[in-house]
Each structure stands twice: as structure tokens, then as C-alpha cells.
Design a protein around this motif. Structure first.
Motif, mmCIF file in Angstrom:
data_model
loop_
_atom_site.group_PDB
_atom_site.id
_atom_site.type_symbol
_atom_site.label_atom_id
_atom_site.label_comp_id
_atom_site.label_asym_id
_atom_site.label_seq_id
_atom_site.Cartn_x
_atom_site.Cartn_y
_atom_site.Cartn_z
ATOM 1 N N GLU A 143 1.549 6.745 -9.820
ATOM 2 C CA GLU A 143 1.574 7.216 -11.200
ATOM 3 C C GLU A 143 2.876 6.875 -11.920
ATOM 4 O O GLU A 143 2.911 6.800 -13.144
ATOM 5 C CB GLU A 143 1.351 8.729 -11.248
ATOM 6 C CG GLU A 143 -0.057 9.170 -10.908
ATOM 7 C CD GLU A 143 -0.278 10.644 -11.220
ATOM 8 O OE1 GLU A 143 -0.146 11.014 -12.402
ATOM 9 O OE2 GLU A 143 -0.555 11.410 -10.294
ATOM 10 N N THR A 144 3.946 6.676 -11.179
ATOM 11 C CA THR A 144 5.263 6.508 -11.800
ATOM 12 C C THR A 144 5.830 5.099 -11.653
ATOM 13 O O THR A 144 6.959 4.851 -12.056
ATOM 14 C CB THR A 144 6.263 7.507 -11.199
ATOM 15 O OG1 THR A 144 6.320 7.328 -9.766
ATOM 16 C CG2 THR A 144 5.850 8.934 -11.496
ATOM 17 N N THR A 145 5.053 4.185 -11.097
ATOM 18 C CA THR A 145 5.497 2.804 -10.917
ATOM 19 C C THR A 145 4.622 1.898 -11.771
ATOM 20 O O THR A 145 3.397 1.966 -11.688
ATOM 21 C CB THR A 145 5.377 2.381 -9.434
ATOM 22 O OG1 THR A 145 6.100 3.315 -8.634
ATOM 23 C CG2 THR A 145 5.928 0.981 -9.219
ATOM 24 N N TYR B 71 -3.242 1.615 -4.005
ATOM 25 C CA TYR B 71 -3.637 2.935 -3.503
ATOM 26 C C TYR B 71 -5.116 2.894 -3.164
ATOM 27 O O TYR B 71 -5.936 2.490 -3.995
ATOM 28 C CB TYR B 71 -3.361 4.018 -4.556
ATOM 29 C CG TYR B 71 -3.790 5.404 -4.128
ATOM 30 C CD1 TYR B 71 -2.974 6.183 -3.323
ATOM 31 C CD2 TYR B 71 -5.019 5.927 -4.542
ATOM 32 C CE1 TYR B 71 -3.371 7.460 -2.929
ATOM 33 C CE2 TYR B 71 -5.417 7.194 -4.159
ATOM 34 C CZ TYR B 71 -4.590 7.953 -3.347
ATOM 35 O OH TYR B 71 -4.983 9.211 -2.950
ATOM 36 N N GLN C 293 0.824 -1.208 0.000
ATOM 37 C CA GLN C 293 0.000 0.000 0.000
ATOM 38 C C GLN C 293 0.855 1.255 0.000
ATOM 39 O O GLN C 293 1.872 1.336 0.698
ATOM 40 C CB GLN C 293 -0.936 0.030 1.211
ATOM 41 C CG GLN C 293 -1.891 1.229 1.194
ATOM 42 C CD GLN C 293 -2.877 1.219 2.347
ATOM 43 O OE1 GLN C 293 -2.811 0.367 3.238
ATOM 44 N NE2 GLN C 293 -3.794 2.161 2.364
ATOM 45 N N THR C 294 0.451 2.219 -0.810
ATOM 46 C CA THR C 294 1.094 3.532 -0.816
ATOM 47 C C THR C 294 0.032 4.607 -0.649
ATOM 48 O O THR C 294 -1.089 4.468 -1.131
ATOM 49 C CB THR C 294 1.866 3.774 -2.121
ATOM 50 O OG1 THR C 294 2.474 5.078 -2.070
ATOM 51 C CG2 THR C 294 0.961 3.718 -3.348
ATOM 52 N N GLN C 295 0.378 5.654 0.057
ATOM 53 C CA GLN C 295 -0.492 6.824 0.163
ATOM 54 C C GLN C 295 0.028 7.967 -0.688
ATOM 55 O O GLN C 295 -0.525 9.065 -0.661
ATOM 56 C CB GLN C 295 -0.596 7.249 1.636
ATOM 57 C CG GLN C 295 -1.264 6.186 2.507
ATOM 58 C CD GLN C 295 -1.343 6.590 3.965
ATOM 59 O OE1 GLN C 295 -0.521 7.361 4.460
ATOM 60 N NE2 GLN C 295 -2.342 6.084 4.669
ATOM 61 N N ASP C 296 1.087 7.678 -1.418
ATOM 62 C CA ASP C 296 1.722 8.668 -2.286
ATOM 63 C C ASP C 296 1.205 8.479 -3.710
ATOM 64 O O ASP C 296 1.575 7.530 -4.394
ATOM 65 C CB ASP C 296 3.243 8.492 -2.238
ATOM 66 C CG ASP C 296 3.975 9.527 -3.093
ATOM 67 O OD1 ASP C 296 3.307 10.393 -3.695
ATOM 68 O OD2 ASP C 296 5.210 9.454 -3.148
ATOM 69 N N LEU C 297 0.329 9.368 -4.141
ATOM 70 C CA LEU C 297 -0.278 9.244 -5.461
ATOM 71 C C LEU C 297 0.762 9.293 -6.572
ATOM 72 O O LEU C 297 0.637 8.592 -7.576
ATOM 73 C CB LEU C 297 -1.305 10.365 -5.655
ATOM 74 C CG LEU C 297 -2.359 10.157 -6.741
ATOM 75 C CD1 LEU C 297 -3.171 8.903 -6.484
ATOM 76 C CD2 LEU C 297 -3.255 11.374 -6.834
ATOM 77 N N SER C 298 1.810 10.091 -6.388
ATOM 78 C CA SER C 298 2.844 10.188 -7.417
ATOM 79 C C SER C 298 3.587 8.867 -7.579
ATOM 80 O O SER C 298 4.012 8.516 -8.680
ATOM 81 C CB SER C 298 3.828 11.311 -7.074
ATOM 82 O OG SER C 298 4.513 11.039 -5.867
ATOM 83 N N ALA C 299 3.716 8.112 -6.492
ATOM 84 C CA ALA C 299 4.366 6.797 -6.581
ATOM 85 C C ALA C 299 3.533 5.858 -7.439
ATOM 86 O O ALA C 299 4.061 5.097 -8.258
ATOM 87 C CB ALA C 299 4.565 6.209 -5.187
ATOM 88 N N ASP D 286 -8.415 5.019 -2.138
ATOM 89 C CA ASP D 286 -8.979 6.363 -2.164
ATOM 90 C C ASP D 286 -10.311 6.354 -1.416
ATOM 91 O O ASP D 286 -11.207 5.588 -1.751
ATOM 92 C CB ASP D 286 -9.181 6.802 -3.618
ATOM 93 C CG ASP D 286 -9.674 8.229 -3.716
ATOM 94 O OD1 ASP D 286 -10.870 8.442 -3.466
ATOM 95 O OD2 ASP D 286 -8.875 9.123 -4.025
#
Length: 226
Positions: free
Chosen positions: A172-174, A180, A164-170, A182
Motif C-alpha cells: 500500500e505504501t510503495t 502480493y 514478493q511481499t507478504q506485508d500488505l502495508s508495504a 492473495d
């Protein structure tokens, strides 16, 4: 990195909840493409399922309303209605779809499976479910009446700890491997409930704020779900 959103399902019928989820993540994740993929043989849904070609037709119709909504909202995501699972023989396993899409788009594309938290809760019942994270990310929307913290299994708890990530940019770029969640979207619509309503005298009360207008027109014209 090209970002491809994938919204799979039985779509029996497609409803506004599907479209709201698609629009939400198309904007949030800046998706280049969004594929709606009706299942061919939904092995977990039993035998009382509308024929695949009709469900594909209903999904195509919903795609018209989705494309118009994105255009109105100035979201440049391209919509596709994909026959991948309908044309594949045998049960529709998401892992086979994930492999096919990864082969189609290549190793550098960002594939993001869009789903609701109810599907995440039941993910361990899917075929080869843990292998899915070798091919795609997951973007999960909250739903009313589903409390992840209390309903998730030990397997889901473990996979969330790992992925799990709470970093939206992560996200988008992985290209794959992350989850994620929401909690800003909450849609309380169900294809099962709508099918049941269509079988009663309430069918005339169903409106385009529940089923997309083009889809509802086909349902009416073909006399489906009676």
C-alpha cells in the motif's frame, strides 16, 4: 499516497469473476480509484475477438454493476472505464499502458495491477514484462486449477524471490516494484468458457451470477456471441 487499481483485459465479455476480483482488492488495498481498461488489439488472443468498441460498451455496463456493489458494501473506491488502450494504435502492450498511467498520475502514485495467478504464470510471454515492475505493483488473486508452485517458470520463481511481499502495508505504501499474492479469493469463471456457452443452447441458462446484469442485457439485445 494515492492508490490506483488497474484491471486490464480483453473483457470479451466481462464477467462476475472480474467484478469479484475488483471488489476484493478495492476493499483489501483501500483503493482510491479502480480503472477497468479493455484492450484495443489483444495481440495474444488471436483474431476472433469482438470489436473493441463493443467490448468497451460491455465493460461500461459491467462498471455500473461494480459501482453499485461498491456503494452497497460502503467501499469508497471510484470506478473508471478507460479508453487508453482502445485509442492507442497497434497491439495493446501492458508496458505502454503502465508508462502512460505513470505519466498521468505522477511518480508518487501507487499503481497496482490487479490480476489472477494464471496471468502471473504467463507473465514472461508479455512484451517487456520485467520493465512493468519499474512502473507498478502487482496484486495477484489465486484461481482454481492453477497451482503456482508447480506451474511457474524459473523466470517467475526468480522475480518472486526478488519482489514478493507478504506485508500488505508495504504494498500500500510503495509506488511500484512489489508482488502480493492473495489466496483468499478463488473465482472459477472464464470469458472463453462463457463465450462458448453463449454460442449454444445453454446461453439462456447464463445468469447474472456469471455475467453482470447490465452486460448480459446488452449481449442479449445485440445478439452477441451467437
Amino acid at each position: 499516497m494515492k492508490k490506483i487499481g488497474i484491471l486490464g483485459g480483453t473483457f470479451d465479455p466481462p464477467h462476475i469473476g472480474h467484478l469479484k476480483l475488483a471488489i476484493h482488492f478495492a476493499k483489501l488495498l483501500n483503493l482510491d480509484e479502480l480503472l477497468l481498461i479493455p484492450s484495443g488489439e489483444p495481440w495474444q488472443k488471436g483474431s476472433d475477438i469482438t470489436a473493441a468498441e463493443i467490448r468497451f460498451q460491455l465493460t461500461e455496463a459491467a462498471g455500473i454493476d461494480l459501482a453499485r456493489a461498491l456503494l452497497y458494501l460502503k467501499i469508497p473506491t471510484q470506478i473508471g472505464i478507460d479508453r487508453l488502450e482502445i485509442e492507442r494504435a497497434g497491439p495493446s502492450y501492458s508496458i505502454d499502458t503502465a508508462k502512460s498511467l505513470r505519466e498521468r498520475y505522477g511518480p508518487k502514485a501507487n499503481l497496482i495491477w490487479l490480476t489472477g495467478v494464471d496471468s502471473l504464470i504467463h507473465l514472461p510471454t508479455w512484451n517487456a514484462w520485467q520493465d512493468l515492475f519499474h512502473y507498478m505493483n502487482f496484486a495477484v488473486a489465486s484461481r482454481p486449477n492453477y497451482e503456482l508452485a508447480t506451474e511457474m517458470s524459473p523466470e517467475i520463481r526468480k522475480i518472486l524471490q526478488e519482489r514478493q511481499t507478504q506485508d500488505l502495508s508495504a504494498l500500500e505504501t510503495t509506488p511500484y516494484g512489489l508482488i502480493y499474492i492473495d489466496e483468499s479469493l478463488s473465482v472459477d469463471l472464464s470469458s472463453t468458457d462463457l463465450r462458448n456457452r453463449l454460442k449454444t443452447s445453454d446461453r439462456n441458462l447464463i445468469e447474472p451470477d456469471q455475467i453482470p446484469s447490465h452486460t448480459l442485457q446488452i449481449i442479449t439485445n445485440l445478439g452477441l456471441y451467437q
